[in-house]
Every structure is written in C-alpha cells, then in structure tokens.
Motif scaffolding. Structure first.
Motif, PDB file in Angstrom:
ATOM      1  N   GLY A  20      94.252 -13.061  75.498  1.00  0.00           N
ATOM      2  CA  GLY A  20      94.498 -12.736  74.095  1.00  0.00           C
ATOM      3  C   GLY A  20      95.298 -11.461  73.921  1.00  0.00           C
ATOM      4  N   LEU A  21      95.171 -10.550  74.863  1.00  0.00           N
ATOM      5  CA  LEU A  21      95.924  -9.295  74.818  1.00  0.00           C
ATOM      6  C   LEU A  21      97.241  -9.389  75.595  1.00  0.00           C
ATOM      7  N   GLU A  22      97.549 -10.606  76.073  1.00  0.00           N
ATOM      8  CA  GLU A  22      98.799 -10.889  76.774  1.00  0.00           C
ATOM      9  C   GLU A  22      99.027  -9.935  77.947  1.00  0.00           C
ATOM     10  N   THR A  23      98.001  -9.802  78.800  1.00  0.00           N
ATOM     11  CA  THR A  23      98.113  -8.900  79.944  1.00  0.00           C
ATOM     12  C   THR A  23      99.000  -9.490  81.035  1.00  0.00           C
ATOM     13  N   ASP A  24      99.435  -8.613  81.910  1.00  0.00           N
ATOM     14  CA  ASP A  24     100.365  -8.981  82.969  1.00  0.00           C
ATOM     15  C   ASP A  24      99.727  -9.802  84.087  1.00  0.00           C
ATOM     16  N   LEU A  25      98.433  -9.684  84.268  1.00  0.00           N
ATOM     17  CA  LEU A  25      97.735 -10.390  85.333  1.00  0.00           C
ATOM     18  C   LEU A  25      96.522 -11.120  84.776  1.00  0.00           C
ATOM     19  N   GLU A  26      96.066 -12.150  85.485  1.00  0.00           N
ATOM     20  CA  GLU A  26      94.839 -12.840  85.098  1.00  0.00           C
ATOM     21  C   GLU A  26      93.636 -12.017  85.572  1.00  0.00           C
ATOM     22  N   ALA A  27      92.662 -11.862  84.707  1.00  0.00           N
ATOM     23  CA  ALA A  27      91.476 -11.073  85.041  1.00  0.00           C
ATOM     24  C   ALA A  27      90.666 -11.750  86.137  1.00  0.00           C
ATOM     25  N   VAL A  28      90.258 -10.937  87.110  1.00  0.00           N
ATOM     26  CA  VAL A  28      89.341 -11.364  88.162  1.00  0.00           C
ATOM     27  C   VAL A  28      88.227 -10.335  88.248  1.00  0.00           C
ATOM     28  N   SER A  29      87.122 -10.713  88.826  1.00  0.00           N
ATOM     29  CA  SER A  29      85.977  -9.811  88.918  1.00  0.00           C
ATOM     30  C   SER A  29      86.317  -8.576  89.754  1.00  0.00           C
ATOM     31  N   PRO A  30      86.014  -7.388  89.215  1.00  0.00           N
ATOM     32  CA  PRO A  30      86.252  -6.161  89.976  1.00  0.00           C
ATOM     33  C   PRO A  30      85.034  -5.721  90.797  1.00  0.00           C
ATOM     34  N   THR A  31      84.197  -6.663  91.206  1.00  0.00           N
ATOM     35  CA  THR A  31      82.968  -6.328  91.920  1.00  0.00           C
ATOM     36  C   THR A  31      83.207  -5.432  93.127  1.00  0.00           C
ATOM     37  N   PHE A  32      84.246  -5.682  93.882  1.00  0.00           N
ATOM     38  CA  PHE A  32      84.477  -4.896  95.097  1.00  0.00           C
ATOM     39  C   PHE A  32      85.486  -3.768  94.907  1.00  0.00           C
ATOM     40  N   THR A  33      86.163  -3.734  93.766  1.00  0.00           N
ATOM     41  CA  THR A  33      87.151  -2.681  93.519  1.00  0.00           C
ATOM     42  C   THR A  33      86.688  -1.682  92.470  1.00  0.00           C
ATOM     43  N   LEU A  34      85.613  -1.947  91.773  1.00  0.00           N
ATOM     44  CA  LEU A  34      85.040  -1.181  90.674  1.00  0.00           C
ATOM     45  C   LEU A  34      85.840  -1.310  89.387  1.00  0.00           C
ATOM     46  N   VAL A  35      87.168  -1.152  89.464  1.00  0.00           N
ATOM     47  CA  VAL A  35      87.968  -1.254  88.237  1.00  0.00           C
ATOM     48  C   VAL A  35      89.267  -1.993  88.508  1.00  0.00           C
ATOM     49  N   LEU A  47      97.764  -4.624  82.037  1.00  0.00           N
ATOM     50  CA  LEU A  47      98.651  -4.115  80.995  1.00  0.00           C
ATOM     51  C   LEU A  47      99.087  -5.254  80.100  1.00  0.00           C
ATOM     52  N   GLY A  48      99.011  -5.020  78.789  1.00  0.00           N
ATOM     53  CA  GLY A  48      99.411  -6.001  77.800  1.00  0.00           C
ATOM     54  C   GLY A  48      99.561  -5.311  76.459  1.00  0.00           C
ATOM     55  N   ARG A  49      99.245  -6.027  75.380  1.00  0.00           N
ATOM     56  CA  ARG A  49      99.286  -5.402  74.056  1.00  0.00           C
ATOM     57  C   ARG A  49      98.470  -4.119  74.055  1.00  0.00           C
ATOM     58  N   LEU A  50      97.363  -4.132  74.782  1.00  0.00           N
ATOM     59  CA  LEU A  50      96.548  -2.945  75.058  1.00  0.00           C
ATOM     60  C   LEU A  50      96.255  -2.931  76.554  1.00  0.00           C
ATOM     61  N   LYS A  51      96.053  -1.763  77.105  1.00  0.00           N
ATOM     62  CA  LYS A  51      95.611  -1.666  78.496  1.00  0.00           C
ATOM     63  C   LYS A  51      94.138  -2.053  78.533  1.00  0.00           C
ATOM     64  N   VAL A  52      93.764  -2.884  79.486  1.00  0.00           N
ATOM     65  CA  VAL A  52      92.374  -3.293  79.671  1.00  0.00           C
ATOM     66  C   VAL A  52      91.863  -2.674  80.960  1.00  0.00           C
ATOM     67  N   LEU A  53      90.799  -1.911  80.861  1.00  0.00           N
ATOM     68  CA  LEU A  53      90.119  -1.321  82.012  1.00  0.00           C
ATOM     69  C   LEU A  53      88.856  -2.141  82.235  1.00  0.00           C
ATOM     70  N   HIS A  54      88.855  -2.957  83.256  1.00  0.00           N
ATOM     71  CA  HIS A  54      87.762  -3.903  83.527  1.00  0.00           C
ATOM     72  C   HIS A  54      86.924  -3.342  84.675  1.00  0.00           C
ATOM     73  N   LEU A  55      85.718  -2.900  84.364  1.00  0.00           N
ATOM     74  CA  LEU A  55      84.841  -2.273  85.342  1.00  0.00           C
ATOM     75  C   LEU A  55      83.657  -3.164  85.674  1.00  0.00           C
ATOM     76  N   ASP A  56      83.145  -3.001  86.873  1.00  0.00           N
ATOM     77  CA  ASP A  56      81.957  -3.723  87.312  1.00  0.00           C
ATOM     78  C   ASP A  56      81.072  -2.728  88.071  1.00  0.00           C
ATOM     79  N   PHE A  57      79.900  -2.466  87.519  1.00  0.00           N
ATOM     80  CA  PHE A  57      78.989  -1.480  88.102  1.00  0.00           C
ATOM     81  C   PHE A  57      77.916  -2.111  88.986  1.00  0.00           C
ATOM     82  N   TYR A  58      78.046  -3.387  89.317  1.00  0.00           N
ATOM     83  CA  TYR A  58      77.010  -4.086  90.067  1.00  0.00           C
ATOM     84  C   TYR A  58      76.701  -3.407  91.396  1.00  0.00           C
ATOM     85  N   ARG A  59      77.709  -2.947  92.098  1.00  0.00           N
ATOM     86  CA  ARG A  59      77.517  -2.372  93.431  1.00  0.00           C
ATOM     87  C   ARG A  59      77.466  -0.837  93.437  1.00  0.00           C
TER      88      ARG A  59
END
Length: 158
Positions: A61-76, A80-92
């Motif tokens: 919906g925000l027309e980002t440059d990449l498809e979102a994937v789980s950041p479980t092992f990268t944390l964030v 980049l798109g209409r807005l920058k999306v910071l996708h965090l995962d605190f599981y680990r």
C-alpha cells in the motif's frame, strides 16, 4: 524467548475478521492509506498469526521498493516507498539486551520526525521505550478464541 505474553483480546475496542493471507495483506494495504508518517504500529500474535503478512500488505500500500519479509534474524528491515517503513522483530532480542545498542532510538527519531512508519512484531521490549507515546496496536489471533457477538470478530486469524 518462548515466554512472550500476548495482550487480552478483550482489551481491544475494535475487531476485524479476515480469512487467509490474501485478506490479511489487503487489511494491511488498506491500513497504509491511513498513514502519513510518524506512526508506530505494534503487531501482537503467535508465530504464524499473520503479522508479517499484514506488513507485506502495508508495504504494498505504501508502494515500497521491496516485498516485506520477516526480520526475525536481522532485527530490522527498511523499505522505501511513499513512506519509509522500519519493520522490526523483537522475537530474538534477549530480555537484558540494551535497545540503544541495537539502534532503536535512532529508528524512533526517524518516526518522530514523520519521515518513517515503524512496524514492530513481538513489541514487548519496545513498550519500555515508548512509554505513553501514541501507537496503534494490532492483535492477530485465531478466530476460534474470540467470543462471537454483535460487533465482535477476530483481528487477524490464522
């Protein structure tokens, strides 16, 4: 790390039932239309509940440059798109880990400057940093654990 507690579904004033990954992504896409930058979205739910699926739709919906994937092992993951999306995962993230060491404050600064949107999965640790600051919280649960009644349905079922 297996002791993640989920909020009580009864604490959520609004409910929306969706069925399947496509409908969950569509809910995320529609949510993206409401964002203007500076929002923090906290996604609660068990493994496989649809948190990343919702985020994938939000990113579309925000027309980002990449498809979102789980950041479980990268944390964030940053998109980049209409807005920058910071996708965090605190599981680990360990209980005693310093969130400043993993860069959370810098990411929040981008959000407060209204240049980004933060989406956090397993957000318990983030609550201590946010305090009383505004945020949107979404709980993904299987429809079978919610009571059915007028105006009541599941948030984002499996």
């Amino acid at each position: 790390m297996d002791d993640h507690l989920l909020p009580d579904p009864a604490a959520f004033a609004s409910r929306r039932e969706v069925r399947g990954p496509e409908a969950t992504e569509e809910l995320g896409r529609r949510a993206a239309e409401l964002l203007s930058g500076g929002e923090v979205l906290l996604l609660w739910g068990d493994l496989g509940a649809g948190k990343t699926c919702f985020t994938r739709g939000l990113c579309r919906g925000l027309e980002t440059d990449l498809e979102a994937v789980s950041p479980t092992f990268t944390l964030v993951n940053t998109y980049l798109g209409r807005l920058k999306v910071l996708h965090l995962d605190f599981y680990r993230i360990d209980e005693d880990a310093d969130l400043e060491d993993v860069g959370v404050q810098g990411l929040l600064d981008e959000v407060w400057d209204a240049t980004a949107v933060m989406v956090a999965e397993w957000p318990e640790r983030l609550l201590e940093v946010l305090g009383d600051l505004p945020r949107v919280e979404l709980l993904a649960v299987p429809a079978t654990i919610l009571k059915r009644g007028p105006g009541t349905s599941a948030a984002i079922p499996h």
